[in-house]
Design a protein around this motif. Structure first.
Motif, PDB file in Angstrom:
ATOM      1  N   PHE A 147      27.079   9.886  28.996  1.00  0.00           N
ATOM      2  CA  PHE A 147      26.315   9.201  29.700  1.00  0.00           C
ATOM      3  C   PHE A 147      26.939   7.746  30.009  1.00  0.00           C
ATOM      4  CE2 PHE A 147      23.602  11.537  26.561  1.00  0.00           C
ATOM      5  CZ  PHE A 147      22.989  12.099  27.596  1.00  0.00           C
TER       6      PHE A 147
ATOM      7  N   ASP B 108      14.541  15.226  37.283  1.00  0.00           N
ATOM      8  CA  ASP B 108      15.318  16.393  37.743  1.00  0.00           C
ATOM      9  C   ASP B 108      16.768  16.129  36.694  1.00  0.00           C
ATOM     10  OD1 ASP B 108      13.853  17.578  39.555  1.00  0.00           O
ATOM     11  OD2 ASP B 108      14.771  16.552  41.376  1.00  0.00           O
ATOM     12  N   GLN B 109      17.251  15.026  36.760  1.00  0.00           N
ATOM     13  CA  GLN B 109      18.307  14.818  35.837  1.00  0.00           C
ATOM     14  C   GLN B 109      18.131  15.282  34.321  1.00  0.00           C
ATOM     15  OE1 GLN B 109      19.779  10.807  35.964  1.00  0.00           O
ATOM     16  NE2 GLN B 109      20.353  10.563  37.979  1.00  0.00           N
ATOM     17  N   LEU B 110      17.171  15.088  33.902  1.00  0.00           N
ATOM     18  CA  LEU B 110      16.752  15.193  32.492  1.00  0.00           C
ATOM     19  C   LEU B 110      16.687  16.965  32.137  1.00  0.00           C
ATOM     20  CD1 LEU B 110      15.701  13.893  29.664  1.00  0.00           C
ATOM     21  CD2 LEU B 110      13.613  14.807  30.413  1.00  0.00           C
TER      22      LEU B 110
ATOM     23  N   GLY C  83      14.741   5.512  31.797  1.00  0.00           N
ATOM     24  CA  GLY C  83      15.691   6.595  31.827  1.00  0.00           C
ATOM     25  C   GLY C  83      16.611   6.624  31.025  1.00  0.00           C
TER      26      GLY C  83
ATOM     27  N   MET D 232      17.920   8.950  27.512  1.00  0.00           N
ATOM     28  CA  MET D 232      19.458   9.433  27.403  1.00  0.00           C
ATOM     29  C   MET D 232      19.882   9.021  26.232  1.00  0.00           C
ATOM     30  SD  MET D 232      20.009  11.097  30.236  1.00  0.00           S
ATOM     31  CE  MET D 232      18.793  11.173  31.681  1.00  0.00           C
TER      32      MET D 232
ATOM     33  N   GLY E  28      18.231  19.010  34.194  1.00  0.00           N
ATOM     34  CA  GLY E  28      19.575  19.124  34.440  1.00  0.00           C
ATOM     35  C   GLY E  28      20.229  19.108  32.989  1.00  0.00           C
ATOM     36  N   LEU E  29      20.434  18.064  32.265  1.00  0.00           N
ATOM     37  CA  LEU E  29      20.597  17.833  31.026  1.00  0.00           C
ATOM     38  C   LEU E  29      20.396  18.791  30.065  1.00  0.00           C
ATOM     39  CD1 LEU E  29      22.316  16.070  29.040  1.00  0.00           C
ATOM     40  CD2 LEU E  29      20.420  14.648  28.753  1.00  0.00           C
TER      41      LEU E  29
ATOM     42  N   SER F 261       9.769  14.176  29.799  1.00  0.00           N
ATOM     43  CA  SER F 261       9.871  13.394  31.281  1.00  0.00           C
ATOM     44  C   SER F 261       8.689  12.524  31.292  1.00  0.00           C
ATOM     45  CB  SER F 261       9.617  14.809  32.148  1.00  0.00           C
ATOM     46  OG  SER F 261       8.367  15.233  31.677  1.00  0.00           O
TER      47      SER F 261
ATOM     48  N   ILE G  29      13.187  11.784  40.300  1.00  0.00           N
ATOM     49  CA  ILE G  29      14.854  11.997  40.455  1.00  0.00           C
ATOM     50  C   ILE G  29      15.345  12.115  38.980  1.00  0.00           C
ATOM     51  CG2 ILE G  29      17.028  10.833  40.921  1.00  0.00           C
ATOM     52  CD1 ILE G  29      15.667   9.643  43.120  1.00  0.00           C
ATOM     53  N   LEU G  30      14.423  11.001  38.142  1.00  0.00           N
ATOM     54  CA  LEU G  30      15.129  11.279  36.579  1.00  0.00           C
ATOM     55  C   LEU G  30      14.748  12.212  35.921  1.00  0.00           C
ATOM     56  CD1 LEU G  30      14.641   7.337  35.595  1.00  0.00           C
ATOM     57  CD2 LEU G  30      16.949   8.567  35.857  1.00  0.00           C
TER      58      LEU G  30
ATOM     59  N   ASP H 105      22.258  21.969  30.583  1.00  0.00           N
ATOM     60  CA  ASP H 105      23.559  21.899  30.339  1.00  0.00           C
ATOM     61  C   ASP H 105      23.805  21.985  28.841  1.00  0.00           C
ATOM     62  OD1 ASP H 105      24.405  21.449  32.794  1.00  0.00           O
ATOM     63  OD2 ASP H 105      24.593  19.126  32.639  1.00  0.00           O
TER      64      ASP H 105
END
Ligand SMILES: Nc1ncnc2c1ncn2[C@@H]1O[C@H](COP(=O)(O)OP(=O)(O)OP(=O)(O)O)[C@@H](O)[C@H]1O
Ligand SMILES: [Mg+2]
Lengths: 305, 239
Positions: free
Chosen positions: B121, B171-173, B138, B142, B175-176, B162, B168-169, B179
């Motif tokens: 991050f 989606d990022q979250l 956001g 993180m 994604g994380l 969430s 957008i955030l 991962d």
């Protein structure tokens, strides 16, 4: 010159208040608890120190002890007494009644401990002030017409060093971070694996250490102890803490010194009985303009250090 | 099974928040728990984390019964909750928040793991010495995830991560979360964003007023009318 001398004396007196004010601010900042036993811890270390240096260990177990071991044991007793208070006010009632009783019950029971400890000492030793003698009791440093007593300088240095050490502990160590995290959000601290029941006694040990040390320094400085010595110092330390800002360690230091100064100067200008009025008057006026105190944060009980 | 919860029951005074819930998470799995406001999702996670004591039921982690263990022992065993509302320590710096996440560890690799989180991050790395209160929503999420990672968890529980984030955030979250899962972390995810949750999870459970009303694979639940009912039945502003 006389006024400069008074300012010096005031700072030295403030040095005694600093330890007690920091003890108050620590328990308020971390536990949100106004611990009323703090003044009596200060007295216990002084009186137990005196008793050991006068009579020796109880039950005739020893000859009178030297001033240093006497005060050392006095400080240890203050720490132990502080842990007794933790066990039977804070932990007991927390476990029994949970958070619903958060403020009032520990506060009232700590007031109970204040009186119990004070009267135990009164029964044992009566109410008279007692002289406490150290080899350097009247060693003075004379400098440009000013008199500075060596014990006073030493005690100011010791109390500032202890508080600086405490501040380092809070900022630099994992224990200090855990204390600050618990102060801010105990529920989240539990989720991090911090065992709050183990952290809380640490606060009380630090409280006992700070007060015990302040009591010992008082005995060395003023050469006199009494069962009531905590009362005066306790109220002045509370004033110092509030002036500095609740829960701020550096605020308590500044506040303790300011109260010491105000007291000495007030006595100098307006006579011996004026000190309480000046100190608390200053506090009320300050709160009018700056309710958080000099270094305080907005929310009481949240994130102080 | 990594986590096995059996007949978990929890009351707050007169409120019966969790009613005999059983669920499990296999090693490497993402499992979601869905339900409307007040369904008992947070209470369930808090009981699994050891922050509240259940009245009945057992919790097994990695084959061991941890029902009687405290929260700290569970963190040490590898069970970590990222709580609802993030609950980061705003009076501590960003870096100190991460260090506190590693509170139960005593190995010498904490410093290295802090750097690993900063590598993951970069936004946090830029503010490592600043108070966590200056972070955006956001970034705070993180940090909450990074802080949890510092405990070296085997199972991470996330409670509505969430909430309050822009699309957008979100989606990022997610994604994380994907991962982290691919890197071997098992996940128990509580969400009101049913659509996203069912997309990422293999299986799920649906809670309604404290009781389990449906369970199955993500595809099954997506088509299950009881999922919609669980939301419509309870409150107005749900999902
Ligand atoms: N500390 C508490 N004391 C008393 N009642 C509580 C407490 N925490 C939760 N409850 C109640 O328990 C029930 C379940 O709450 P919980 O927070 O577990 O639901 P949730 O599914 O997480 O809801 P949300 O989606 O709003 O976060 C609710 O009726 C709530 O009011
Ligand atoms: Mg919830």
């Amino acid at each position: 010159m006389l006024i400069v001398q008074q300012i010096l004396n005031g700072i030295m007196l403030g040095g005694i208040y600093v330890g007690v004010a920091v003890a108050f601010t620590l328990t308020i900042g971390i536990l949100n608890f106004l611990n009323f036993t703090i003044p009596v811890l200060f007295m216990l270390s002084g009186m137990i120190g005196w008793s050991l240096s006068f009579y020796g260990l109880p039950f005739g177990l020893s000859e009178p002890l030297g001033w240093l071991p006497s005060l050392g044991i006095g400080i240890i007793c203050a720490i132990l007494a502080s842990l007794v208070v933790e066990r039977f006010t804070y932990r007991y009632f927390k476990a029994k009644h949970g958070d619903a009783t958060e403020h009032a019950i520990p506060l009232v029971s700590s007031l109970g401990f204040l009186l119990i400890f004070e009267y135990m000492v009164l029964i044992a030793h009566g109410s008279d002030p007692r002289g406490f003698h150290t080899p350097f009791g009247d060693l003075d440093l004379r400098f440009a017409g000013l008199v500075i007593s060596i014990p006073q300088i030493l005690s100011l240095v010791v109390s500032l060093a202890i508080v600086a050490g405490l501040s380092m502990l809070l900022r630099r160590t994992q224990l200090g971070r855990a204390l600050r995290a618990t102060a801010e959000n105990p529920d989240a601290a539990v989720l991090m694996g911090i065992e709050v029941n183990r952290i809380v006694p640490v606060v009380f040990v630090l409280t006992g250490l700070l007060c015990g040390l302040a009591g010992a320094l008082f005995a060395v400085n003023y050469g006199e102890v009494s069962p009531y010595m905590g009362d005066q110092v306790g109220t002045k330390a509370i004033a110092g803490m509030v002036i500095g800002g609740l829960g701020s360690v550096w605020g308590a230091i500044a506040g303790g010194l300011i109260v010491g100064l105000t007291e000495t100067l007030s006595i100098h200008f307006f006579g011996a009985t004026s000190a309480q009025i000046t100190v608390w008057g200053l506090l009320l006026v300050l709160l009018l303009f700056r309710p958080k105190g000099l270094f305080g944060h907005n929310a009481i009980g949240k994130g102080k250090f | 099974m990594l986590l096995e919860v059996d007949g978990l029951d929890l009351r707050y005074g007169a409120t019966h928040a969790v009613k005999g819930v059983s669920l499990n998470v296999a090693e490497g799995e993402i499992v979601t728990v869905l339900g409307a406001n007040g369904a008992g999702k947070s209470s369930l996670l808090k009981a699994i984390a050891g922050a509240v004591r259940p009245g009945a039921g057992t919790i097994r982690f990695d084959g061991k019964d941890i029902t009687g263990r405290g929260a700290a022992a569970r963190v040490r065993a590898g069970l970590m909750l990222v709580p609802e509302g993030r609950q980061i320590f705003v009076s501590l710096t960003v870096e100190e928040n991460l260090l506190i996440g590693g509170y139960t560890r005593s190995d010498a690799e904490i410093a290295r793991d802090v750097e690993a989180v900063f590598d993951r991050f970069p936004n946090l790395a830029a503010r490592r010495g600043a108070l966590a209160s200056v972070l955006s929503g956001g970034e705070q999420q993180m940090l909450a995830v990074g802080r949890a990672l510092l405990s070296k968890p085997r199972l991470m529980m996330l409670d509505e991560p969430s909430l309050g984030l822009s699309p957008i955030l979100v989606d990022q979250l997610f994604g994380l979360i994907g991962d982290l899962n691919r890197q071997g972390l098992s996940i128990l995810l509580v969400e009101q964003n049913t659509h996203m949750a069912l997309e990422i999870a293999a299986r799920g459970y649906v809670l309604e007023l404290g009781a389990l009303v449906a369970e199955g694979t993500a595809a099954e639940l997506g088509a299950d009318p009881r999922l919609a009912e669980a939301y419509l039945g309870a409150t107005d502003d749900a999902a």
